[in-house]
Design an enzyme around this catalytic site. Structure first.
Site, short mmCIF file in Angstrom:
data_model
loop_
_atom_site.label_atom_id
_atom_site.label_comp_id
_atom_site.label_asym_id
_atom_site.label_seq_id
_atom_site.Cartn_x
_atom_site.Cartn_y
_atom_site.Cartn_z
N ARG A 1 1.11 -0.98 -0.53
CA ARG A 1 -0.14 0.38 0.15
C ARG A 1 0.86 1.21 0.03
O ARG A 1 1.65 1.24 0.98
CB ARG A 1 -0.48 -0.07 1.42
CG ARG A 1 -1.80 0.65 1.03
CD ARG A 1 -2.91 0.62 2.33
NE ARG A 1 -1.82 2.14 3.24
CZ ARG A 1 -2.21 1.29 5.63
NH1 ARG A 1 -1.79 0.19 5.30
NH2 ARG A 1 -0.87 2.45 5.57
N HIS B 1 -2.74 3.85 5.13
CA HIS B 1 -4.57 3.42 4.85
C HIS B 1 -5.81 3.95 4.64
O HIS B 1 -6.73 3.42 4.06
CB HIS B 1 -5.04 3.05 6.17
CG HIS B 1 -6.11 2.22 7.19
ND1 HIS B 1 -6.30 1.49 6.04
CD2 HIS B 1 -6.98 2.41 7.59
CE1 HIS B 1 -7.48 1.13 6.45
NE2 HIS B 1 -8.01 1.74 7.24
N TYR C 1 4.40 4.20 11.48
CA TYR C 1 4.98 2.59 10.97
C TYR C 1 5.54 2.32 10.49
O TYR C 1 5.91 1.55 10.56
CB TYR C 1 3.80 2.51 11.19
CG TYR C 1 2.43 2.76 10.36
CD1 TYR C 1 2.85 1.60 9.95
CD2 TYR C 1 1.59 3.20 11.18
CE1 TYR C 1 1.51 2.30 8.31
CE2 TYR C 1 0.00 3.84 9.60
CZ TYR C 1 0.56 2.52 8.57
OH TYR C 1 -0.62 3.08 7.58
C1 LIG Z 1 -14.37 -6.55 12.47
C2 LIG Z 1 -13.88 -5.19 11.89
N1 LIG Z 1 -12.82 -4.77 12.57
C3 LIG Z 1 -12.09 -4.07 12.75
C4 LIG Z 1 -12.54 -2.82 11.60
C5 LIG Z 1 -11.28 -1.47 11.55
N2 LIG Z 1 -9.99 -1.91 10.66
C6 LIG Z 1 -10.47 -0.93 9.41
S1 LIG Z 1 -9.50 -1.00 8.05
C7 LIG Z 1 -8.36 -2.04 9.39
C8 LIG Z 1 -7.38 -2.64 8.94
C9 LIG Z 1 -7.52 -3.81 7.36
O1 LIG Z 1 -6.35 -4.19 7.07
P1 LIG Z 1 -6.19 -4.79 6.25
O2 LIG Z 1 -7.53 -6.43 6.19
O3 LIG Z 1 -5.08 -5.98 5.72
O4 LIG Z 1 -6.65 -4.39 4.95
P2 LIG Z 1 -6.60 -2.92 4.17
O5 LIG Z 1 -7.41 -1.79 4.94
O6 LIG Z 1 -5.20 -3.09 4.64
O7 LIG Z 1 -6.64 -3.60 2.31
C10 LIG Z 1 -9.12 -2.26 10.31
C11 LIG Z 1 -8.73 -3.07 11.90
C12 LIG Z 1 -13.43 -2.78 11.24
N3 LIG Z 1 -13.50 -2.26 9.41
N4 LIG Z 1 -14.59 -4.24 10.66
#
Ligand SMILES: Cc1ncc(C[n+]2csc(CCOP(=O)(O)OP(=O)(O)O)c2C)c(N)n1
Lengths: 386, 351
Positions: A282, A286, A295
């Site tokens: 990425r 985020h 980080y």
């Molecule tokens: C059940 C749940 N817990 C927490 C969140 C908050 N949250 C949104 S994105 C994220 C990180 C997700 O990381 P990843 O699965 O690696 O996907 P990326 O954003 O890197 O595409 C978090 C913790 C959420 N959306 N859903």
């Protein structure tokens, strides 16, 4: 020591004692078939820069290139819209465009895509109107399109919860005799969720025509993969469920397209689910609300920029003489037109009907909702008069 | 038991049963099972799924025989994972099926709450009506059967607090059939709470007789009375009826309203009754604090204040985790506790 020996020697063997236990397989245990074929290769699949690229269809390469250029421009435009307050938030896929675009191109029209909140670009590459794809992030309605019309499930915010939906839909399609495949997208962090596990297990037990596509972009918000899992790779998780796991270079659009197309074809012919992990990165934070410098080191980002999905495909196309300055300009111009149109449409204020708040809670409004709707209507009328 | 539904076959079966004397009483579990069987026979998109629902016929045998009759694709033993079951049901509903999901026990439905609340309840809304969720979530609930921990919860308040869900609970054998048929026919998700201690309650309603489908959202007056209204549902309905009988000795003439549907809530029937009687007690076995009775009492107070002779009272389970079986009789509201509440309605004010 002496006393111990003495004590043990005083233990009398009872007459007719059972023979000492020797381990044998438990009665009902059957060794599983060799899990080897389910294991991912040690190295992610790469096509660009290898001999295998010679087999790639030039038309596909050009198509992927055009989509990558458009996708990158879409990402920068949507990010710009957050700065202008037109989007509440945008989780960019800059650097991950190969995954997004290949996901869309690997599917037939009758197939279904189950995107996460990050996968607007996959939905757009599948043909969804970019403005409709952005309503969730803009805030005018949660899902701006009819999922059945486009065969794109709503962009899913709770992590991994869309995966069991993909399994259920694929299973239902197969029960009906339709050769429909569901492709479900999830991030690396999402693979830690219980729903990821339950979906993969259901899919394997039901042999549902699903492809699980993990974009491992290194981080779940700020948490690196090493703090997310102790598995050798996310693709390895497939073995425990009894489905093949595949590892692919997520920045190599040709490789991602190849792996996903094979997995989709396998599912379509009744071969069951596959778990595909794409190694990508990425480039942006985020979302616009995140400070990635907290980080990760700038040097890391630069390393990945050198492995940019557009850069490596462009090099191949140029070397092969499939792309010249004119071709590059044409692709850029097409992307610019898309961005200008998106900008213009997103700059228009959406027209919202507050009374719609009560329209889609139940098929038929309850008395309670009718009363509340009347209250809001009165408030709106009073506002209009004031 | 035949597979007769309403209509000529059913009429014939009923006649046959009549000829052979009184029809055998049916249990609530049988009525529920027949509701699913009739729905499956009429509509090939109805699918039953859950843990042990196939070969075993469910731990309460409510799905008994369905897998044999309709095949394992229509009545499916799923892997043991509640979120997976309900999540898969969401996808199946997206593709046009009508899943009827069994959660084995009340407290084991909690792993599925994320799917229930974020997707089942919201999908119609998120997609502006484009994607309804015609899913029934059957949950055996409540105590009184001496179940071990995690087998006796009354979770209705959690479901009631979630917009987008219907919450239904039958108290009679007839309603078990009629309401489940309506739930399966509904284009919206229905949490169908089955009072497990009433599974074996019986009725002279013949399993073969024509059975009406009850509309969701309508309460029913189970007993007419003039002095006070007992507002109740599910497992507490028989308790209230018994209390009303006992109250007669005290000269109290009680009306009993069986809500049947907690969402939508039938304000009309409830308020009409309270306006007639001027007094009300809400009775349920789930906890009182922030429980269903709090909502019901507030609604009655807001709508019937000028008709009330006394504050609306609540008789509920204590605000404790469900107790061990040997103590559950102290927790569950019984006839005496209902009568005590009725006594507190300041009868002397009446005259
Ligand atoms: C059940 C749940 N817990 C927490 C969140 C908050 N949250 C949104 S994105 C994220 C990180 C997700 O990381 P990843 O699965 O690696 O996907 P990326 O954003 O890197 O595409 C978090 C913790 C959420 N959306 N859903």
């Amino acid at each position: 020591m002496d006393s111990l020996q003495q004590r043990s020697s005083t233990v009398q063997e009872p007459p007719g004692a059972v023979p000492a236990y020797r381990p044998t397989p438990p009665p009902a245990w059957q060794p599983r078939t060799d899990p080897g074929p389910l294991l991912p290769d040690a190295e992610p699949l790469r096509v660009l820069g290898t001999d295998a690229v010679a087999d790639a269809d030039p038309a596909l390469l050009l198509r992927l290139y055009a989509e990558l250029i458009r996708g990158r421009r879409y990402n920068t435009q949507a990010t710009a819209l957050t700065k202008q307050g037109r989007l509440a938030v945008y989780p960019s896929t800059t650097g991950q465009e190969a995954c997004e675009v290949a996901a869309a191109l690997a599917l037939e029209e009758r197939d279904w895509l189950f995107p996460s909140y990050r996968d607007t670009l996959a939905a757009v590459a599948r043909g969804l109107d970019p403005v409709q794809a952005l309503t969730l992030l803009r805030g005018d309605w949660h899902t701006g399109y009819d999922p059945r019309e486009h065969r794109i499930a709503p962009l899913c915010t709770p992590l991994a919860t869309q995966l069991p939906h993909a399994v259920g839909l694929a299973h239902a399609a197969r029960l009906k005799g339709d050769d429909v495949v569901a492709l479900a997208m999830v991030g690396d962090g999402g693979t830690s969720e219980g729903d990821f596990h339950e979906a993969l297990n259901f899919a394997a037990v039901w042999q549902a025509p699903v492809v699980f596509f993990v974009q491992n972009n290194g981080f779940a918000i700020s948490v690196p993969l090493a703090k997310q899992t102790a598995a050798p790779s996310l693709a390895h998780k497939a073995v425990g469920y009894g489905m093949p796991g595949r590892l692919v270079d997520g920045n190599d659009a040709v490789a991602v397209h190849q792996v996903l197309t094979e997995a989709v074809a396998r599912a379509r012919r009744g071969g069951g689910p596959t778990l595909v992990e794409a190694i990508t990165y990425r480039i942006d934070a985020h979302t616009n609300a995140d400070d990635a410098t907290r980080y990760r080191a700038a040097g890391e980002v630069e390393t990945w920029r050198a492995h940019d999905p557009i850069l490596i495909l462009e090099r191949e196309l140029t070397e092969r003489g499939l792309l010249d300055e004119d071709g590059r300009r044409a692709a850029a111009e097409a992307a610019e037109t898309m961005a200008a149109e998106l900008r213009e449409r997103m700059n228009a204020d959406p027209v919202l009907d507050p009374m719609e708040l009560f329209s889609h809670v139940y098929a038929e409004q309850t008395t309670q909702l009718r009363e509340q709707a009347a209250q809001l209507r009165a408030e709106l009328e009073a506002e209009g008069e004031a | 038991m035949t597979t007769a539904t309403t209509g000529p076959t059913a009429a014939k079966a009923a006649k046959a049963a009549g000829a052979a004397g009184k029809p055998k009483p049916a249990t609530m579990a049988q009525a529920l099972q027949r509701a699913m069987r009739d729905a499956m026979a009429e509509d090939p998109t109805v699918h039953v799924m859950g843990e042990d629902v196939g070969t075993l016929g469910g731990v309460f045998r409510v799905t008994d025989g369905l897998a044999k009759e309709f095949g394992e694709d229509r009545c499916t033993d799923t892997p043991l994972a509640e979120a997976g079951i309900l999540g898969a049901a969401v996808g199946m509903a997206m593709y046009g099926l009508r899943p009827v999901v069994e959660m084995q026990f009340d407290a084991f439905a909690y792993p599925a709450f994320e799917q229930l609340i974020s997707h089942v309840a919201k999908m119609r809304n998120r997609t502006r009506g484009a994607m309804p969720m015609p899913i029934v979530i059957r949950v055996p609930y409540g105590g009184g059967i001496g179940g071990v921990e995690h087998h006796s919860d009354s979770s209705e308040a959690y479901y009631m607090a979630t917009p987008g869900l219907h919450v239904v609970t039958p108290a009679t054998v007839e309603d078990a059939y009629g309401l489940l048929r309506a739930a399966i026919a509904s284009d919206d998700p229905v949490v169908f709470l089955e009072p497990k201690r009433l599974y074996w309650s019986k009725s002279d309603w013949s399993p073969e007789a024509p059975a009406p489908v009850e509309p969701i959202g309508k309460a029913v007056v189970r007993r007419r009375g003039t002095g006070a209204t007992l507002i109740t549902y599910g497992p507490s309905v028989p308790v209230c009826l018994e209390a009303a009988e006992a109250a007669q000795a005290e000269g109290w003439d009680l009306e009993v309203v069986d809500l049947r549907s907690l969402v939508p809530f039938d304000d009309e029937t409830v308020c009409a009754s309270v306006r007639r009687t001027g007094r009300a007690v809400v009775v349920h076995e789930s906890t009182g604090f922030a429980g269903p009775g709090a909502e019901i009492a507030a609604r009655v107070m807001e709508r019937c204040f000028h008709h009330l002779e006394a504050p609306v009272l609540r008789v509920a389970g204590f605000d404790i985790p469900y107790p061990p079986p040997m103590l559950e009789r102290h927790h569950l509201p019984g006839v005496d506790r209902v009568l005590d509440a009725v006594a507190r309605l300041q009868w002397e004010a009446q005259s």
